[in-house]
Write a protein that holds these residues in place. Sequence first.
Motif, PDB file in Angstrom:
ATOM      1  N   GLY A   3       0.757  -1.237   0.000  1.00 37.57           N
ATOM      2  CA  GLY A   3       0.000   0.000   0.000  1.00 37.57           C
ATOM      3  C   GLY A   3       0.791   1.293   0.000  1.00 37.57           C
ATOM      4  N   SER A   4       2.123   1.221   0.108  1.00 38.95           N
ATOM      5  CA  SER A   4       2.918   2.448   0.208  1.00 38.95           C
ATOM      6  C   SER A   4       3.925   2.537  -0.932  1.00 38.95           C
ATOM      7  CB  SER A   4       3.662   2.491   1.552  1.00 38.95           C
ATOM      8  OG  SER A   4       4.569   3.572   1.582  1.00 38.95           O
ATOM      9  N   GLU A   5       3.751   3.525  -1.788  1.00 38.60           N
ATOM     10  CA  GLU A   5       4.703   3.740  -2.877  1.00 38.60           C
ATOM     11  C   GLU A   5       6.052   4.186  -2.332  1.00 38.60           C
ATOM     12  OE1 GLU A   5       6.747   3.993  -6.251  1.00 38.60           O
ATOM     13  OE2 GLU A   5       4.814   2.992  -5.954  1.00 38.60           O
ATOM     14  N   ARG A   6       6.033   4.954  -1.259  1.00 40.29           N
ATOM     15  CA  ARG A   6       7.291   5.399  -0.632  1.00 40.29           C
ATOM     16  C   ARG A   6       8.084   4.203  -0.124  1.00 40.29           C
ATOM     17  NH1 ARG A   6       8.224   7.608   4.850  1.00 40.29           N
ATOM     18  NH2 ARG A   6      10.162   8.825   4.812  1.00 40.29           N
ATOM     19  N   PHE A   7       7.410   3.254   0.485  1.00 43.51           N
ATOM     20  CA  PHE A   7       8.062   2.052   0.991  1.00 43.51           C
ATOM     21  C   PHE A   7       8.667   1.257  -0.169  1.00 43.51           C
ATOM     22  CE2 PHE A   7       8.181  -2.237   2.870  1.00 43.51           C
ATOM     23  CZ  PHE A   7       8.730  -1.954   4.112  1.00 43.51           C
ATOM     24  N   ARG A   8       7.928   1.125  -1.255  1.00 42.66           N
ATOM     25  CA  ARG A   8       8.435   0.390  -2.422  1.00 42.66           C
ATOM     26  C   ARG A   8       9.609   1.115  -3.071  1.00 42.66           C
ATOM     27  NH1 ARG A   8       2.786  -0.537  -3.127  1.00 42.66           N
ATOM     28  NH2 ARG A   8       2.640   1.250  -4.558  1.00 42.66           N
ATOM     29  N   LYS A   9       9.609   2.441  -3.008  1.00 42.61           N
ATOM     30  CA  LYS A   9      10.745   3.206  -3.540  1.00 42.61           C
ATOM     31  C   LYS A   9      12.005   2.909  -2.745  1.00 42.61           C
ATOM     32  CE  LYS A   9      12.314   7.898  -4.583  1.00 42.61           C
ATOM     33  NZ  LYS A   9      11.974   9.349  -4.530  1.00 42.61           N
ATOM     34  N   PHE A  10      11.873   2.863  -1.427  1.00 42.96           N
ATOM     35  CA  PHE A  10      13.027   2.504  -0.595  1.00 42.96           C
ATOM     36  C   PHE A  10      13.493   1.081  -0.922  1.00 42.96           C
ATOM     37  CE2 PHE A  10      11.453   5.718   2.688  1.00 42.96           C
ATOM     38  CZ  PHE A  10      12.453   6.631   2.377  1.00 42.96           C
ATOM     39  N   GLU A  11      12.545   0.182  -1.156  1.00 47.41           N
ATOM     40  CA  GLU A  11      12.887  -1.193  -1.503  1.00 47.41           C
ATOM     41  C   GLU A  11      13.719  -1.230  -2.782  1.00 47.41           C
ATOM     42  OE1 GLU A  11      10.619  -5.417  -2.561  1.00 47.41           O
ATOM     43  OE2 GLU A  11       9.699  -3.487  -3.016  1.00 47.41           O
ATOM     44  N   ARG A  12      13.305  -0.471  -3.789  1.00 49.39           N
ATOM     45  CA  ARG A  12      14.047  -0.421  -5.045  1.00 49.39           C
ATOM     46  C   ARG A  12      15.420   0.216  -4.851  1.00 49.39           C
ATOM     47  NH1 ARG A  12       8.843   1.213  -6.833  1.00 49.39           N
ATOM     48  NH2 ARG A  12       9.494   3.406  -6.871  1.00 49.39           N
ATOM     49  N   THR A  13      15.470   1.254  -4.029  1.00 50.69           N
ATOM     50  CA  THR A  13      16.735   1.940  -3.777  1.00 50.69           C
ATOM     51  C   THR A  13      17.763   1.004  -3.159  1.00 50.69           C
ATOM     52  OG1 THR A  13      15.630   4.075  -3.485  1.00 50.69           O
ATOM     53  CG2 THR A  13      17.830   3.848  -2.530  1.00 50.69           C
TER      54      THR A  13
ATOM     55  N   SER B 292      23.346   1.624   1.902  1.00 57.35           N
ATOM     56  CA  SER B 292      21.994   1.110   1.649  1.00 57.35           C
ATOM     57  C   SER B 292      21.143   1.153   2.912  1.00 57.35           C
ATOM     58  CB  SER B 292      22.058  -0.325   1.112  1.00 57.35           C
ATOM     59  OG  SER B 292      22.660  -1.208   2.056  1.00 57.35           O
ATOM     60  N   GLY B 293      21.791   1.001   4.077  1.00 58.29           N
ATOM     61  CA  GLY B 293      21.059   1.105   5.327  1.00 58.29           C
ATOM     62  C   GLY B 293      20.540   2.511   5.560  1.00 58.29           C
ATOM     63  N   GLY B 294      21.404   3.508   5.280  1.00 60.36           N
ATOM     64  CA  GLY B 294      21.006   4.894   5.480  1.00 60.36           C
ATOM     65  C   GLY B 294      19.969   5.372   4.477  1.00 60.36           C
ATOM     66  N   LEU B 295      20.105   4.915   3.234  1.00 55.72           N
ATOM     67  CA  LEU B 295      19.205   5.383   2.182  1.00 55.72           C
ATOM     68  C   LEU B 295      17.894   4.614   2.108  1.00 55.72           C
ATOM     69  CD1 LEU B 295      21.683   5.996  -0.803  1.00 55.72           C
ATOM     70  CD2 LEU B 295      20.686   7.692   0.749  1.00 55.72           C
ATOM     71  N   ALA B 296      17.895   3.353   2.568  1.00 51.25           N
ATOM     72  CA  ALA B 296      16.706   2.531   2.355  1.00 51.25           C
ATOM     73  C   ALA B 296      16.290   1.693   3.555  1.00 51.25           C
ATOM     74  CB  ALA B 296      16.934   1.613   1.146  1.00 51.25           C
ATOM     75  N   ALA B 297      17.154   0.813   4.036  1.00 47.98           N
ATOM     76  CA  ALA B 297      16.757  -0.119   5.097  1.00 47.98           C
ATOM     77  C   ALA B 297      16.351   0.605   6.373  1.00 47.98           C
ATOM     78  CB  ALA B 297      17.896  -1.104   5.385  1.00 47.98           C
ATOM     79  N   GLY B 298      17.094   1.649   6.740  1.00 46.69           N
ATOM     80  CA  GLY B 298      16.764   2.405   7.948  1.00 46.69           C
ATOM     81  C   GLY B 298      15.390   3.070   7.860  1.00 46.69           C
ATOM     82  N   PRO B 299      15.131   3.824   6.783  1.00 43.27           N
ATOM     83  CA  PRO B 299      13.796   4.416   6.629  1.00 43.27           C
ATOM     84  C   PRO B 299      12.687   3.375   6.557  1.00 43.27           C
ATOM     85  CG  PRO B 299      15.367   5.525   5.196  1.00 43.27           C
ATOM     86  CD  PRO B 299      16.082   4.348   5.779  1.00 43.27           C
ATOM     87  N   MET B 300      12.954   2.236   5.943  1.00 49.43           N
ATOM     88  CA  MET B 300      11.934   1.190   5.868  1.00 49.43           C
ATOM     89  C   MET B 300      11.626   0.640   7.261  1.00 49.43           C
ATOM     90  SD  MET B 300      13.101  -0.833   2.394  1.00 49.43           S
ATOM     91  CE  MET B 300      11.682  -1.941   2.320  1.00 49.43           C
ATOM     92  N   GLU B 301      12.655   0.452   8.073  1.00 51.36           N
ATOM     93  CA  GLU B 301      12.436  -0.042   9.427  1.00 51.36           C
ATOM     94  C   GLU B 301      11.650   0.973  10.248  1.00 51.36           C
ATOM     95  OE1 GLU B 301      14.891  -2.156  13.102  1.00 51.36           O
ATOM     96  OE2 GLU B 301      15.982  -1.295  11.398  1.00 51.36           O
ATOM     97  N   ALA B 302      11.933   2.267  10.033  1.00 54.99           N
ATOM     98  CA  ALA B 302      11.193   3.310  10.740  1.00 54.99           C
ATOM     99  C   ALA B 302       9.718   3.288  10.329  1.00 54.99           C
ATOM    100  CB  ALA B 302      11.803   4.681  10.437  1.00 54.99           C
ATOM    101  N   MET B 303       9.453   3.044   9.059  1.00 53.33           N
ATOM    102  CA  MET B 303       8.062   2.976   8.598  1.00 53.33           C
ATOM    103  C   MET B 303       7.349   1.761   9.178  1.00 53.33           C
ATOM    104  SD  MET B 303       8.325   4.173   4.582  1.00 53.33           S
ATOM    105  CE  MET B 303       6.525   4.142   4.368  1.00 53.33           C
ATOM    106  N   VAL B 304       8.072   0.657   9.317  1.00 58.36           N
ATOM    107  CA  VAL B 304       7.482  -0.544   9.919  1.00 58.36           C
ATOM    108  C   VAL B 304       7.129  -0.273  11.380  1.00 58.36           C
ATOM    109  CG1 VAL B 304       7.977  -2.900  10.692  1.00 58.36           C
ATOM    110  CG2 VAL B 304       8.543  -2.215   8.349  1.00 58.36           C
ATOM    111  N   ARG B 305       8.025   0.399  12.107  1.00 63.66           N
ATOM    112  CA  ARG B 305       7.739   0.722  13.510  1.00 63.66           C
ATOM    113  C   ARG B 305       6.539   1.657  13.624  1.00 63.66           C
ATOM    114  NH1 ARG B 305      13.489   1.363  13.982  1.00 63.66           N
ATOM    115  NH2 ARG B 305      13.182   3.629  13.959  1.00 63.66           N
ATOM    116  N   ALA B 306       6.460   2.635  12.721  1.00 66.08           N
ATOM    117  CA  ALA B 306       5.331   3.560  12.735  1.00 66.08           C
ATOM    118  C   ALA B 306       4.025   2.840  12.414  1.00 66.08           C
ATOM    119  CB  ALA B 306       5.562   4.688  11.725  1.00 66.08           C
ATOM    120  N   GLU B 307       4.094   1.894  11.506  1.00 67.68           N
ATOM    121  CA  GLU B 307       2.904   1.104  11.157  1.00 67.68           C
ATOM    122  C   GLU B 307       2.449   0.282  12.347  1.00 67.68           C
ATOM    123  OE1 GLU B 307      -0.026  -0.435   8.409  1.00 67.68           O
ATOM    124  OE2 GLU B 307       1.338   1.275   8.310  1.00 67.68           O
TER     125      GLU B 307
END
Length: 235
Positions: free
Chosen positions: A155-165, A212-227
Amino acid sequence: MSVTATETGSATAVADDRPKAATRQHFLPLIVDVAVPVGSYYLLKNGFGVGTMAALGWSSVVPAVRTLWSVVRERKVNALAALILFVNVAGLLLSLVAGDPRLMLAKDSGISSVIGIGILVSVMAGRPMMTTAMKPFVTKGDRARTAAWERLLSGSERFRKFERTFSLVWGVALLGECVVRIVGAYTLPVDTMVWLGTVVMIGTMALTMVVSGGLAAGPMEAMVRAELAGGTTDR
C-alpha cells in the motif's frame, strides 16, 4: 503467577534471540564464501604445493556447494540464490578449463558483475532481488513486523521506492567492485590479488551496507515501527 512470568520471560528471550539468529543466518554464508576460499587457496598452494591454477580451482568448490546445499535444504529457490548458484558453478567450470590464473581471478569479478546486473534487471522488472536478503533484518523474524512489512509493501509507494533503492545501491556497488578487481587481476601479482580481492570485496560490502542502510533499510524499518504503532506514514 510464577508460571505466567516464566512463560513471558521465555517468550521475551525467544523474541530477543530472533535478530541474533537472523544475523547469524545471513552472515554465515558470507564467512563460508570469503574465508574458506582464501584460506584453502593458500593452504593448497603453500602448504601442499598445489599449483596456482589448481589451488584457485579447488578453492571455488566450497562456495558453489554451499549455495547448492542452501537451495536444497530450504526446498525453494529465490532469484538471488539461483543467480549465485549459477555464477558459482559457471566460475568453477571456467576454473577447470582456463589456462590463465589472471583470467581465473577476473572471473571472480565477473561473478560480481553478473550478480550486480541481475540485481539491476530485477529492479527494472519490479521485483528487487535484494529484498530477500534485507527483509529479515527489518522484520527481525517477528510476525507483527512481517505483517506491517506486507501492508506497507502493498500500500505504500514510498516504501516500495526505498525497496528499489536498496537493490539499486547493491547493484551499482557490485558493478564498481567488478571494475576494481578486474584491473587488479591484470596489474598486480596473483598471490597479492587473491587476498586483496577479498579485501576489496569486504570493503565494498561494508560500505554498501552502510549506504543502503542509510538510504533505504533504515527508513523502511522506521516505517514498519510507525505502522506497528498505528501512526500515519507518507504513503
